[in-house]
Design a protein around this motif. Structure first.
Motif, short mmCIF file in Angstrom:
data_model
loop_
_atom_site.label_atom_id
_atom_site.label_comp_id
_atom_site.label_asym_id
_atom_site.label_seq_id
_atom_site.Cartn_x
_atom_site.Cartn_y
_atom_site.Cartn_z
N ALA A 98 -2.62 -18.43 3.36
CA ALA A 98 -1.30 -19.83 3.16
C ALA A 98 -0.56 -19.38 1.84
O ALA A 98 0.35 -18.57 2.42
CB ALA A 98 -1.96 -20.87 2.75
N LEU A 99 -0.88 -18.75 1.08
CA LEU A 99 -0.14 -17.93 -0.13
C LEU A 99 0.85 -16.35 0.59
O LEU A 99 1.92 -16.20 0.39
CB LEU A 99 -0.79 -17.29 -1.56
CG LEU A 99 -1.94 -18.73 -2.10
CD1 LEU A 99 -2.85 -18.19 -3.23
CD2 LEU A 99 -0.45 -19.91 -2.80
N SER A 100 -0.07 -15.48 1.10
CA SER A 100 0.63 -14.30 2.22
C SER A 100 1.33 -15.04 2.53
O SER A 100 2.65 -14.64 3.04
CB SER A 100 -0.18 -13.92 2.22
OG SER A 100 -0.31 -12.43 2.99
N LYS A 101 1.45 -15.87 3.69
CA LYS A 101 2.42 -16.80 4.54
C LYS A 101 3.36 -17.33 3.72
O LYS A 101 4.62 -16.84 4.40
CB LYS A 101 1.75 -17.47 5.91
CG LYS A 101 2.20 -17.81 6.41
CD LYS A 101 1.62 -18.67 6.97
CE LYS A 101 0.81 -18.47 8.15
NZ LYS A 101 0.68 -17.95 9.10
N ILE A 102 3.01 -18.41 2.66
CA ILE A 102 4.52 -18.57 2.05
C ILE A 102 5.45 -17.67 1.49
O ILE A 102 6.55 -17.80 1.60
CB ILE A 102 3.75 -19.38 0.95
CG1 ILE A 102 3.42 -20.39 1.38
CG2 ILE A 102 4.92 -20.02 0.23
CD1 ILE A 102 2.15 -21.87 0.57
N GLN A 103 4.74 -16.41 0.30
CA GLN A 103 5.08 -15.13 -0.14
C GLN A 103 6.38 -14.64 1.48
O GLN A 103 6.91 -14.20 0.37
CB GLN A 103 3.95 -14.15 -0.18
CG GLN A 103 4.46 -13.31 -1.76
CD GLN A 103 6.01 -13.95 -2.65
OE1 GLN A 103 5.08 -15.23 -3.67
NE2 GLN A 103 7.12 -13.70 -2.60
N ASN A 104 6.10 -14.21 2.59
CA ASN A 104 6.08 -13.54 2.89
C ASN A 104 7.06 -14.60 3.85
O ASN A 104 8.58 -13.72 4.22
CB ASN A 104 5.40 -13.28 4.35
CG ASN A 104 4.83 -12.06 4.59
OD1 ASN A 104 4.17 -11.42 3.24
ND2 ASN A 104 3.22 -12.39 4.95
N ARG A 127 -13.99 -20.17 0.05
CA ARG A 127 -13.02 -19.29 -1.26
C ARG A 127 -12.42 -19.36 -2.57
O ARG A 127 -12.13 -18.97 -3.19
CB ARG A 127 -13.00 -16.97 -0.45
CG ARG A 127 -13.61 -17.17 0.52
CD ARG A 127 -12.98 -15.21 1.18
NE ARG A 127 -12.39 -15.77 1.69
CZ ARG A 127 -12.60 -16.07 3.23
NH1 ARG A 127 -13.58 -15.54 3.25
NH2 ARG A 127 -11.24 -16.37 4.03
N MET A 128 -11.58 -20.37 -1.25
CA MET A 128 -10.09 -21.24 -2.16
C MET A 128 -10.65 -22.34 -1.94
O MET A 128 -10.04 -23.00 -0.43
CB MET A 128 -9.02 -20.30 -2.83
CG MET A 128 -8.29 -21.06 -3.31
SD MET A 128 -6.89 -20.21 -2.86
CE MET A 128 -6.50 -18.44 -2.95
N SER A 129 -11.13 -23.14 -2.72
CA SER A 129 -11.01 -25.01 -2.23
C SER A 129 -9.24 -24.79 -2.48
O SER A 129 -8.09 -24.81 -2.51
CB SER A 129 -11.67 -25.21 -3.83
OG SER A 129 -11.05 -25.71 -5.17
N GLY A 130 -9.52 -26.17 -1.17
CA GLY A 130 -8.24 -26.98 -1.38
C GLY A 130 -7.32 -27.38 -2.94
O GLY A 130 -6.62 -26.70 -3.22
N PRO A 131 -8.58 -28.02 -3.69
CA PRO A 131 -7.80 -27.86 -4.89
C PRO A 131 -7.39 -26.89 -5.96
O PRO A 131 -5.90 -26.80 -6.29
CB PRO A 131 -8.71 -28.77 -5.99
CG PRO A 131 -9.55 -29.56 -5.34
CD PRO A 131 -9.56 -28.86 -3.90
N LEU A 132 -7.87 -25.78 -5.98
CA LEU A 132 -7.71 -24.05 -6.50
C LEU A 132 -6.23 -23.91 -6.17
O LEU A 132 -5.49 -23.43 -6.78
CB LEU A 132 -8.56 -23.35 -6.85
CG LEU A 132 -8.53 -22.31 -6.99
CD1 LEU A 132 -8.20 -22.06 -8.82
CD2 LEU A 132 -9.47 -21.18 -7.06
N PHE A 133 -6.22 -24.04 -4.32
CA PHE A 133 -4.78 -23.41 -3.54
C PHE A 133 -3.39 -24.23 -4.05
O PHE A 133 -2.58 -23.86 -4.25
CB PHE A 133 -4.96 -23.54 -2.18
CG PHE A 133 -4.29 -24.17 -1.79
CD1 PHE A 133 -2.97 -21.93 -0.79
CD2 PHE A 133 -3.27 -24.59 -1.07
CE1 PHE A 133 -2.28 -22.70 -0.43
CE2 PHE A 133 -1.61 -25.12 -0.44
CZ PHE A 133 -1.30 -23.51 0.10
N LEU A 140 3.37 -21.16 -8.32
CA LEU A 140 4.57 -20.16 -7.83
C LEU A 140 5.09 -20.70 -7.12
O LEU A 140 6.50 -19.63 -7.52
CB LEU A 140 3.47 -20.12 -6.52
CG LEU A 140 4.51 -19.07 -5.49
CD1 LEU A 140 4.39 -17.97 -5.71
CD2 LEU A 140 4.29 -19.00 -4.35
N GLU A 141 5.40 -22.16 -7.10
CA GLU A 141 6.59 -23.00 -7.05
C GLU A 141 7.86 -23.47 -8.40
O GLU A 141 8.96 -22.78 -8.49
CB GLU A 141 6.62 -24.56 -6.71
CG GLU A 141 5.97 -24.50 -4.99
CD GLU A 141 5.47 -26.44 -4.36
OE1 GLU A 141 5.77 -25.91 -4.17
OE2 GLU A 141 5.47 -26.74 -6.21
#
Length: 202
Positions: A98-104, A127-133, A140-141
């Protein structure tokens, strides 16, 4: 007694897998020959549907809604329910994806609206829980100077997990099992079409 305990564990696992089994979500698979009591068959049908979606996906998604969930079945259900509101959603299977998709999208000049406006995030992901994401996304915002997206934490767990989602930065909670009424109310509250877009959120 040990056999009874094993049966209870098996039944509990089945119930967890069927957290989306409401009348709204069962209707999504209407006409599909699938044994809904069988977790492996549910996953198979959902994976096929996701593959067909990926094959037809345009190179740059113009949706302003992002679903972040590691389960193919959950992804398809949310996409279909949003579709009944005449809305489309981009999908990511992990927080990193998701973070990669957002950055792209932020780096692309081909995306009509840039950043997402509504993001639905599953609580329990590998690997990355919802709260951590959500924490990483809010950071990032902040550093990118983005208008904060509305984030809906998606969970069937209890008050502690819901609190974790809110503390990490979620605006509200989308409960499992998800109903059309609940999703429609949250979308109507947090997602308003842009000027010139037709609204069909009932």
């Amino acid at each position: 007694a040990e056999d009874d305990d094993d049966d209870d564990d098996e039944e509990e696992e089945k119930d967890d897998r069927h957290s989306f089994m409401t009348s709204d979500t069962l209707s999504i698979f209407e006409g599909v020959q699938v044994k809904l009591w069988c977790p492996s068959e549910i996953d198979r049908v959902a994976t096929v549907a996701r593959s067909e979606r990926d094959e037809n996906e345009i190179s740059v998604d113009l949706s302003e809604i992002l679903v972040v969930d590691d389960e193919a079945f959950n992804q398809i259900v949310l996409e279909k329910l949003l579709g009944r509101l005449d809305l489309t959603a981009d999908v990511a299977s992990t927080g990193d994806d998701a973070l990669s998709k957002i950055q792209n999208r932020l780096n692309s000049t081909k995306v009509a609206y840039g950043y997402y406006r509504l993001i639905i995030v599953d609580y329990d992901m590998p690997r990355m829980s919802g709260p951590l994401f959500i924490q990483k996304l809010r950071h990032l915002e902040n550093i990118e100077g983005l208008t904060p997206a509305t984030i809906l934490g998606h969970t069937a767990y209890g008050e502690q997990e819901r609190m974790e989602l809110r503390v990490s930065g979620a605006n509200d909670i989308l409960y499992k099992p998800t109903t059309m009424q609940q999703l429609s109310e949250l979308v109507h509250t947090y997602y308003q079409p842009r000027d010139g877009e037709e609204e069909n959120i009932d």
